[in-house]
Every structure is written in C-alpha cells, then in structure tokens.
Design an enzyme around this catalytic site. Structure first.
Site, PDB file in Angstrom:
ATOM      1  N   PHE A  68       0.839  -1.258   0.033  1.00  0.00           N
ATOM      2  CA  PHE A  68       0.030   0.068   0.064  1.00  0.00           C
ATOM      3  C   PHE A  68       0.917   1.108  -0.003  1.00  0.00           C
ATOM      4  CE2 PHE A  68       1.079  -0.279   4.392  1.00  0.00           C
ATOM      5  CZ  PHE A  68       0.655   1.051   4.826  1.00  0.00           C
ATOM      6  N   LYS A  69       2.038   1.095   0.416  1.00  0.00           N
ATOM      7  CA  LYS A  69       3.106   2.222   0.626  1.00  0.00           C
ATOM      8  C   LYS A  69       3.056   2.945  -1.078  1.00  0.00           C
ATOM      9  CE  LYS A  69       3.654   1.297   4.841  1.00  0.00           C
ATOM     10  NZ  LYS A  69       4.907   0.958   5.299  1.00  0.00           N
ATOM     11  N   ASP A  70       3.037   2.206  -1.920  1.00  0.00           N
ATOM     12  CA  ASP A  70       3.261   2.766  -3.440  1.00  0.00           C
ATOM     13  C   ASP A  70       2.046   3.634  -3.774  1.00  0.00           C
ATOM     14  OD1 ASP A  70       5.351   0.836  -4.272  1.00  0.00           O
ATOM     15  OD2 ASP A  70       3.996  -0.528  -4.612  1.00  0.00           O
TER      16      ASP A  70
END
Length: 748
Positions: free
Chosen positions: A350-352
C-alpha cells in the site's frame, strides 16, 4: 506567466533580501531568518500578483453547455463588473455573423485559428470573461488571457452537459464530425481544460447557475487567500502574549521539512475541506486518477502546487506504474466483507499508493539550488517503495535528491530485505540496522532534531535532511484518496447507496493508514467505525481499550506480519491532537513522557472520545495462519499475513450490521514462507523466486504480482551496508552518503 508559486521563488527572494546583509550571525539563526523573511515576501508577492481587486479578470472556462455565460452574468452583477461573453461580444462582433455560421463556412482548423486571433486582439481588465468552449484549444490566446486573469474551470458532469446541449438544440461544435459522438468530443476536450485552469469549480449534478456562481466566488477567494491554508506542529503552544502564530507553515514547507522543529508532526491548522454529498456522488463514476485530482486539489493550495501541475503529477504517479487500471480495486470476499487491494503498485504494498506521487510533490516544492537527503525508517514495505519511487525522478531532480533507507536487518522478511536491497539505485541506498524498527524510527527523528548535525550538513555540504515516512504530510495525504475511492466503488458497484455507513478494518502499526481513513471521513465519506487490527505487538489495541500507552516491560516480537511489528506509533500523535481539541501542550507532555518514561495515560474523557470511532483487537500467529488457510479454502483468495490479521479482527469485532472494508496492505508474494506454511505446502526450494512461482501455480486470487516475480531475478546478489544500533553510526552513514551523492568523494 501569471502563476507564481512559493517554491520556485524561495531561493531568489532569499538571495535578494539578504544580499546586502553583512552582519555575522549564528548559522541556524540565519537559516531561520532567511527562510521566514523569504516566505513573508512570497506572501506579499502572491497577493500583489493574484489580487482580483483592480485590473485582474475572472475568466470562466468549460465545455459548451457548462453555463459559463449565465454564471458570468451572475458574478458580474454581484461584483459590479463588466461581463464579456467571447461568443457574443467578441467573435460575432468581429465576424459580423453567428459563431455557428462561421464554423460551418471555414471548418474546424480555420475556425480555431480565427477565433484565437480575435481573442488575442481583445483587451480587458477587471472583467468577468466567459470563454467559448473551444478557446482553450488555441495556446496563444490562452496565454494572453492568463497574463491578466485567473482561469476558473467549470467542471460540470458530462451527463448534465449533454442534456443541456440537447435542450439548447446545439448540434455543431468544433471537432464534431460525422461518426464522432458529442460525448467523445467533450471527453477529448478535457485535456485542454486541464492544461489551462488555475482553479477548478467542481459542480455537482443538477447545480443551478446561482449555486455555481457562489462556488466560483468561493474558489476565487481561496485562490487569493494564500495564508488561509497553513500547517502547525502537534506540539505547538502559542505563548500568552503571542499576537501571531509564527510557527505556521505552508504545505510546501511542511513537505520539505518533514518533521516539525519541536519534534511534533505537521497537521492542517484548520479543518479538512469537506465535499458535499452531491460532489461525492459526482465522483462515483470517476476513475481513481480523477478522484485523486479533485480531492488533492482541495487539500493543496495552488500557491504551493498549481492545480494543472498537480494533475500532471497524479497522472504520472498512477499511470503505467500500476498493474491494475483501477489502481486500488475493491473485491467482494464473503458475507459483509470486502477487500481493498492496495498492492498493485510496483513494489506490491500500500505504500506505493502515496509514494509514487510524493517524490514529484517533494521535487516541485524544494527551492532550486538545494540538495536534499531523504532519511527513511522502514518496517519492511516503505523502504523498497521509497527507493523505487525516488528512482523515477528525472535526472536533474535525482542529482539534488537522494534517499537512505534504514531497515531492521533481522526484522523484515527475506523477500522484503531482498526487495529493499534490490531497489537501490544511483540516488538511493539501503542500510541494515542491527535493531528493530522502533530504534530506526527513533534514530531518524533524533537526527532530524539534532540542530548541530543538520546545521553542519547545510553549511558543509549544502544539504538539507527530510523524510518520506508517513510523518511527512506529503506522504500521508495521498493515502486519503484510496479510502474515499473504496467507498465510492462500493456505491458504483451497487452494494450500497451514498450515505450508507461502512466500517474499515486496517492492520495497524504506525497509525498512518488508519489515520488517512479518519481524514477521509472528515472530508465527508460516511465511515462508521475504524477497526484497528494488531498482531502480537498489540500496544495500539491496548491503548485504544484502556487509554494507557505502555512500553515498559514490553519487547518487540517478530511476527509473520513484520510491517506492523511496531511499538512506537508515530501518527497516533496526529489523531490524539484531534481528539484532545488540538492541545499542543498536552501532546508535548504525553510524548516527552513516552520518550523518557516509556508510558503515558490519557484522561477518561479522551478515552471515551477515542472509542466513539475506534475499536481494536489483536491476532495471534496461529490465528493469522489459520485465517490464510480458511480463506483460501472457502474463497480461493490468498491473504497476506497483514491482511489476515485484519480479517481475524474484523471477524471478531465487526457487528455485521454494515459492510466492512478490509485493507489488504501487501501482496502475499512478499511473504511466501508464511503463506506456504499456512497452506501446508512443503518447500521444494529456499529461493524466493521458486517459492513465488510455486504459489503462482495455484491459480488463486489475487493473481501473481508480475513485477515482484521479475525482481526476484535481480535482488539477491546486490550489496548493502549494515551498521550498529547507534545514532552516531547512522549519522556517519548519512554524512558519507551525502559526500558520495552530492560532493563526488568521501572525506578521509
């Protein structure tokens, strides 16, 4: 060009203001004064350049049928200004014929050229100008209009436009030929509107001209009021004799600085902008990119990033880098549970979703002539996402922005370590630390707050430190979009109607992801409960249940879900600041006590307020593996360990009276050994690539992550550095890397 922004002119103004100053002063005092003076001058520059009092025009732009003429007349009457309708007052008077007749006589290309010439000959000041629908397709005339006005884009729903054109019996517009539909032409024209506007008025379906006119005036006021959207530290305390809050920052400053100088985190000084129900409904059928543009424009003042430029960044960030065109799709799982898939980006987590955008924002905000070293502490996924994202900057930006990622050397999965190390590029380095994530995060904060060290780096190497963790507002803000988008997708797919409550359940360690969902609610998304899911490192669960944040006698435990193996949750401070009615003095007391005594307790009234929105529980290792196994056997869907933690907690804590969105924060490929153990698969090889290919052969959902499969071929042989759990050791790495990156050599 009319549109100036704070970032582009910071260095120029600083040099201009201080070029004649010869007084000796402390280096930190000089930096503070020069920066403060520069931004004060920029405020004056923005006001004088953009003030609509005087000779500036309000220029209304939009497709035919968007109501520009009617709205322009209403605004002109309210402001007592001259109103110019380009079609009626310029084109028809210049040509002595109807616009439709001219188009019929000369055709599309010649019409655009002659229309542009007519506008170039127009001279107006202090007026309200309603453009034709095709004016934005002529560059020279738009530059002419932009020099002396603010261009407002009336973004009216396409269905409303088509219905109005039918009612007005308009059958001919520029570009409409046989075989081309009106809808296709209007969609085609959007690229021109997006190119030129200074501010957007997002119109809900069925809005009246009077309502749109009021929105235009509000938009102009916001655009003009550069000081209206500032940020403040969660620990800021205004002295009793304080006449002005000198510690407020602009968005661009908050992004550049990352962490406030008093150790607090930057938050908006005022409330989040809130969309109306009608505006949200207008976004139901929009793409992820369109939703992101609308929401982020509301949160970022155009003085920091012009709206059109922000749109370009968003399109770049969420374009070809994501394997799924929906970016963050939502998938029905079972019962009342839905999975929000946040792992389709290049590094599979999810960091992307925020980090593919943040580097472009950061690069735009920093003043020219300065070098920046980004320090990042990672519990697993952030490291590779940061290194990947900053490697996509253009060559000039990579020369002045570099990244160091500190990760717990023995505290991430083997695949995560290989991915972090393999994501190193010419402007990004990975450093393993012989400790846990909490040490890495605390060490980075201490480095930021060491004014002697940061001042030395500035004076010796011309390099400023910043962050890309979720402590940085520019990293946290884009996460709001996917939570809002998930709710809108449920509406779009017919599972709920807008306004129906929905719960969210999120595997939580540093509190950034779940906080972004809180911010989405503040913007108008009707989330009901926020379910905080912990693994065995359940400090957040205990805190939400009791109000006691206690690290005494508590040691970090390594689990199958390493990205939430965290005991010191940074972003909790931002939420407590809201719960405590923005009490900076209390935040200072609590988090200083946490640092010195390793615990704090909030009052009962704050606990009750926290529990109005939050529930929490934790998941054991056995429960995590069991959830992976049972979910696969019943639905053919493989959860990664973090998502399994959330599934277990959602099953236990959610009351089944409304849907619950479970955030799937990573692709299972990143945790192949745990998945194979859960599915009782005997390992036939120890290599990451063979494990991933074996899991891919199961034909489960979600399908294999191709980018992760590809990267396993290149990661395992790359070198990286390891350092001791000592802040001074980390400082040495920082200085050495600055020398390599920006100086070109290492001092002996």
């Amino acid at each position: 060009m009319l549109h100036f922004n704070r970032c582009q002119h910071l260095k120029l103004i600083t040099q201009k203001c201080f070029s004649s100053v010869h007084v000796k002063m402390d280096k930190h005092a000089w930096l503070f004064l020069s920066r403060t003076f520069a931004f004060a001058e920029l405020r004056k520059s923005w006001h004088s350049t953009h003030s609509l009092v005087g000779d500036k025009n309000i220029v209304l732009m939009g497709p035919p049928g968007s109501g520009k003429t009617t709205v322009g007349k209403i605004i002109g009457q309210k402001l007592d200004r001259c109103v110019i309708d380009v079609d009626d007052d310029i084109l028809e008077k210049t040509w002595n014929m109807k616009v439709s007749k001219k188009l019929q006589d000369v055709g599309n290309e010649q019409f655009l050229e002659e229309e542009g010439k007519a506008v170039l000959n127009m001279s107006a000041s202090g007026s309200v100008i309603s453009l034709s629908g095709s004016n934005p397709m002529h560059d020279a005339s738009m530059w002419h209009l932009k020099k002396n006005g603010i261009i407002i884009y009336l973004d009216v729903p396409l269905t409303d436009i088509i219905n109005r054109l039918k009612f007005m019996n308009i059958k001919m517009i520029v570009g409409l030929n046989s075989g081309t539909s009106m809808k296709d032409i209007l969609k085609f024209r959007r690229q021109y509107y997006k190119k030129w506007y200074d501010a957007r008025v997002f119109c809900e379906s069925g809005a009246t001209p009077e309502e749109i006119a009021e929105k235009v005036l509000d938009t102009v006021k916001r655009y003009q009021d550069v000081d209206s959207e500032t940020f403040i530290s969660t620990r800021y305390v205004c002295p009793k004799d304080c006449q002005q809050k000198v510690s407020t920052k602009f968005f661009s400053e908050a992004v550049i600085e990352g962490l406030a100088s008093d150790g607090g985190l930057f938050v908006p000084e005022k409330e989040f902008p809130k969309l109306s129900s009608g505006e949200w409904k207008s976004l139901v059928g929009a793409t992820y990119i369109e939703r992101a543009q609308i929401l982020l424009e509301r949160c970022i003042h155009p003085a920091d990033i012009p709206a059109a430029r922000l749109g370009e960044m968003i399109e770049t960030a969420y374009g070809e880098n994501f394997a799924c065109s929906k970016i963050a799709p939502i998938r029905y799982l079972s019962g009342n549970q839905f999975i929000l898939e946040l792992f389709h980006g290049p590094t599979g987590s999810f960091k992307d979703l925020s980090l593919q955008l943040m580097p472009h924002i950061f690069a735009y905000c920093i003043p020219p002539g300065c070098n920046y070293m980004i320090l990042v502490a990672t519990s697993g996924d952030t490291g590779s996402a940061v290194l990947n994202a900053f490697s996509h900057l253009n060559k000039n930006d990579k020369r002045r922005i570099a990244v160091i990622t500190f990760f717990p050397h023995s505290g991430v999965s083997d695949f995560q370590k290989a991915q972090i190390v393999g994501s190193q590029r010419e402007n990004g380095q990975a450093v393993g630390v012989e400790s846990d994530f909490d040490f890495c995060q605390t060490a980075v904060k201490r480095i930021f707050n060491d004014s002697d060290f940061t001042g030395f780096l500035i004076m010796e190497y011309g390099t400023i430190l910043s962050s890309a963790n979720s402590i940085n507002w520019g990293r946290l803000l884009p996460q709001v979009v996917y939570h809002a988008s998930a709710y809108l997708d449920l509406v779009n797919q017919g599972f709920i109607s807008f306004g129906n409550p929905v719960d969210v359940c999120i595997p939580t360690g540093n509190f950034g992801n779940i906080l972004a969902a809180v911010y989405a609610k503040m913007m108008g998304i009707p989330f009901r409960k926020f379910i905080c899911a912990s693994n065995q490192n359940r400090v957040l669960t205990d805190f939400i249940k009791t109000g006691l944040y206690d690290l005494r006698e508590r040691k970090l435990t390594r689990t199958f879900s390493p990205s939430i193996d965290i005991l010191k949750s940074s972003n909790l401070e931002r939420h407590l600041y809201l719960v405590a009615n923005k009490d900076g003095q209390l935040m200072t007391k609590l988090f200083n006590q946490l640092e010195s005594q390793h615990h704090f307790q909030i009052e009962k009234i704050l606990v009750e307020k926290l529990q109005q929105d939050f529930v929490a529980d934790w998941c054991s290792e056995d429960e995590c593996l069991s959830a992976i196994n049972s979910t696969y056997n019943t639905s053919g869907y493989i959860l990664d360990p973090h998502t399994a933690v959330a599934k277990v907690v959602a099953d236990r804590m959610q009351d089944k009276t409304c849907p619950v969105i479970i955030s799937s924060t990573a692709h299972y490929s990143k945790f192949a050994p745990a998945i194979m153990q859960a599915l009782k698969i005997e390992e036939i090889s120890q290599t990451s690539s063979s494990q991933l290919y074996l899991l891919g052969s199961y034909n489960a959902l979600p399908p294999p992550h191709e980018a992760l499969l590809e990267r396993t071929k290149h990661h395992e042989k790359m070198e990286y550095q390891v350092c001791a759990a000592d802040v001074n050791a980390l400082k040495s790495h920082v200085e050495k890397q600055i020398q390599i990156q920006f100086i070109g050599k290492v001092s002996e």
